[in-house]
Design a protein around this motif. Sequence first.
Motif, short mmCIF file in Angstrom:
data_model
loop_
_atom_site.label_atom_id
_atom_site.label_comp_id
_atom_site.label_asym_id
_atom_site.label_seq_id
_atom_site.Cartn_x
_atom_site.Cartn_y
_atom_site.Cartn_z
N ALA A 1 1.00 -1.15 -0.48
CA ALA A 1 0.03 0.12 -0.59
C ALA A 1 0.74 1.27 -0.13
N PHE A 2 2.29 1.53 0.71
CA PHE A 2 2.96 2.49 1.17
C PHE A 2 4.18 2.58 -0.64
N MET A 3 3.98 0.98 -1.02
CA MET A 3 4.91 1.90 -2.03
C MET A 3 4.27 2.23 -3.43
N ALA A 4 2.77 1.14 -3.86
CA ALA A 4 1.62 1.82 -4.39
C ALA A 4 1.39 3.50 -4.56
N VAL A 5 1.12 4.14 -3.32
CA VAL A 5 0.81 5.99 -2.93
C VAL A 5 2.40 6.49 -2.72
N ALA A 6 3.37 6.03 -2.90
CA ALA A 6 5.17 6.23 -2.91
C ALA A 6 5.03 6.26 -4.56
N LEU B 1 9.82 14.32 -7.24
CA LEU B 1 11.00 14.22 -6.93
C LEU B 1 11.76 14.00 -8.08
N HIS B 2 12.66 14.50 -8.64
CA HIS B 2 14.11 14.27 -9.83
C HIS B 2 14.37 13.51 -9.77
N PRO B 3 14.36 12.75 -10.92
CA PRO B 3 15.64 11.29 -10.39
C PRO B 3 16.75 11.22 -9.92
N SER B 4 17.75 12.79 -10.30
CA SER B 4 19.18 12.58 -10.05
C SER B 4 18.83 12.64 -8.11
N ARG B 5 17.84 12.67 -7.85
CA ARG B 5 17.74 12.19 -6.92
C ARG B 5 16.91 11.35 -5.42
N GLN B 6 17.93 10.21 -5.77
CA GLN B 6 17.06 8.79 -4.91
C GLN B 6 17.04 8.28 -6.33
N PRO B 7 17.63 7.82 -6.63
CA PRO B 7 16.32 7.31 -8.15
C PRO B 7 16.53 6.09 -8.60
N ALA B 8 16.78 5.33 -7.15
CA ALA B 8 15.50 4.20 -6.88
C ALA B 8 14.18 4.08 -6.71
N LEU B 9 13.68 5.18 -6.16
CA LEU B 9 12.48 5.30 -5.86
C LEU B 9 11.91 5.18 -7.01
N HIS B 10 11.88 5.23 -7.84
CA HIS B 10 11.09 6.14 -9.12
C HIS B 10 11.46 4.46 -9.41
N TRP B 11 11.75 3.22 -9.60
CA TRP B 11 10.94 2.23 -9.60
C TRP B 11 9.87 2.21 -9.48
N GLN C 1 23.13 -9.53 -13.62
CA GLN C 1 22.17 -9.26 -14.92
C GLN C 1 20.66 -8.33 -13.62
N ILE C 2 20.85 -8.36 -12.76
CA ILE C 2 19.78 -7.72 -12.14
C ILE C 2 20.22 -6.21 -12.10
N VAL C 3 21.73 -6.10 -11.11
CA VAL C 3 22.44 -5.17 -10.90
C VAL C 3 22.60 -4.07 -12.34
N ARG C 4 22.90 -4.66 -13.09
CA ARG C 4 23.01 -3.57 -14.16
C ARG C 4 21.93 -3.51 -14.99
N LEU C 5 21.06 -3.94 -15.19
CA LEU C 5 19.76 -3.66 -15.38
C LEU C 5 19.37 -2.35 -14.47
N LYS C 6 19.32 -2.95 -12.60
CA LYS C 6 19.45 -1.24 -12.12
C LYS C 6 19.30 0.24 -12.48
N ARG C 7 20.94 -0.46 -12.79
CA ARG C 7 22.29 0.94 -12.79
C ARG C 7 21.67 1.51 -14.08
#
Length: 364
Positions: free
Chosen positions: A22-27, A34-44, A240-246
């Motif tokens: 629920a929190f993940m969906a709202v976020a 939030l600009h992706p240059s700040r905390q880019p992982a959150l944009h997943w 592969q997962i790490v490369r995709l994320k990066r």
Amino acid sequence: MGRVVLNRFLLLLAGLLSLIPAFMAVAGCYVSYLHPSRQPALHWLGHLLPILLMLNLVILLLWCWRRSSWAVVPIVALLNCIPYLTSIFNWPVGKTAPPERKVTVVSYNIRNEISKNILLGGQAFARFIEEQEADIVCLQEFPAGGAVREGLIVELTKLLPYYRIASQKPGSLIVALFSRYPIVEMQPVLFPDESGNISVWADLDLGGVKIRVFNNHLQTTSVNQNRVKPSFNLGSTYEQIVRLKRVVEKNGVIRARQADAVRREIDRSPYPVIVCGDFNTPPSSYSYRVIKGRLRDSFRVAGKGYGYSYRYLRKLFRIDFVLYDPSVFRSTNYFSPELEYSDHKPIVATFDFTTDSASSLFLK
């Protein structure tokens, strides 16, 4: 007695765990601020929003089956995500008045391959454009050269005699604009990063009326090029997962800076704007929110049913858009058919721009 206590504990644990999606969906619905240059992982969370919403819906059904008050958790999450839901599901209420003065815009990433049969492909695509009575056609990934390119130009200019083709540099991606109306001027949008992608704007003269059309092809996610291929070699799968994320996060930052540049050009425009193109990002993203601004999304006004434009990845994503200035244009129809030419669907948007406000703005 012990079994009752255990059941209550498990129920409480399940309820607390249901808070996580629920929190993940709202976020995910609000991460676009939030600009992706700040905390880019959150944009997943924004990219995974369709999956998160389906998960919350399943949890809601389970809690309803249990007749538990914990059902309020996914309900609150889904209610907070209504703005996103209306960007992928729409059904106009009431009938739309037909346009007095119609202009139809087509935006399409043709993926650089209209057809293996060049002549037939060009003719078939031109026939589609003719059937839609298109006035302006914005194409992304236009062929770089050869018979495919020439065939398209020959066939399309029979219908739309004015055209411009542009790329950032030799060997990079190409956009093309074909128009029924004279193209007064076209300029590229200068991107701050080294990228093969491109956006352009073009001023069109619609019989003494000027508008500015943006044709955008923003930075790709590179998901297809870096797909994870699971195997029993856990080390390889993890790499592969790490490369995709990066790669996805890096490209997200590039795309956000490109969106900032496009937004600045929209704000500078002396004429009403129509903004088309392959944004390579869904409506939950920073790039979409920034470019859209106070513009309107033609799908959210005139689209019907479930909206997606990327034909792969389970048809979960709408990444191609036609946005417009609502003070001048009125969206009257939205059409996005399945065509075999590309991994994208074309966007066909029809507008009415015969209004009092249009007259005062167009004649600048």
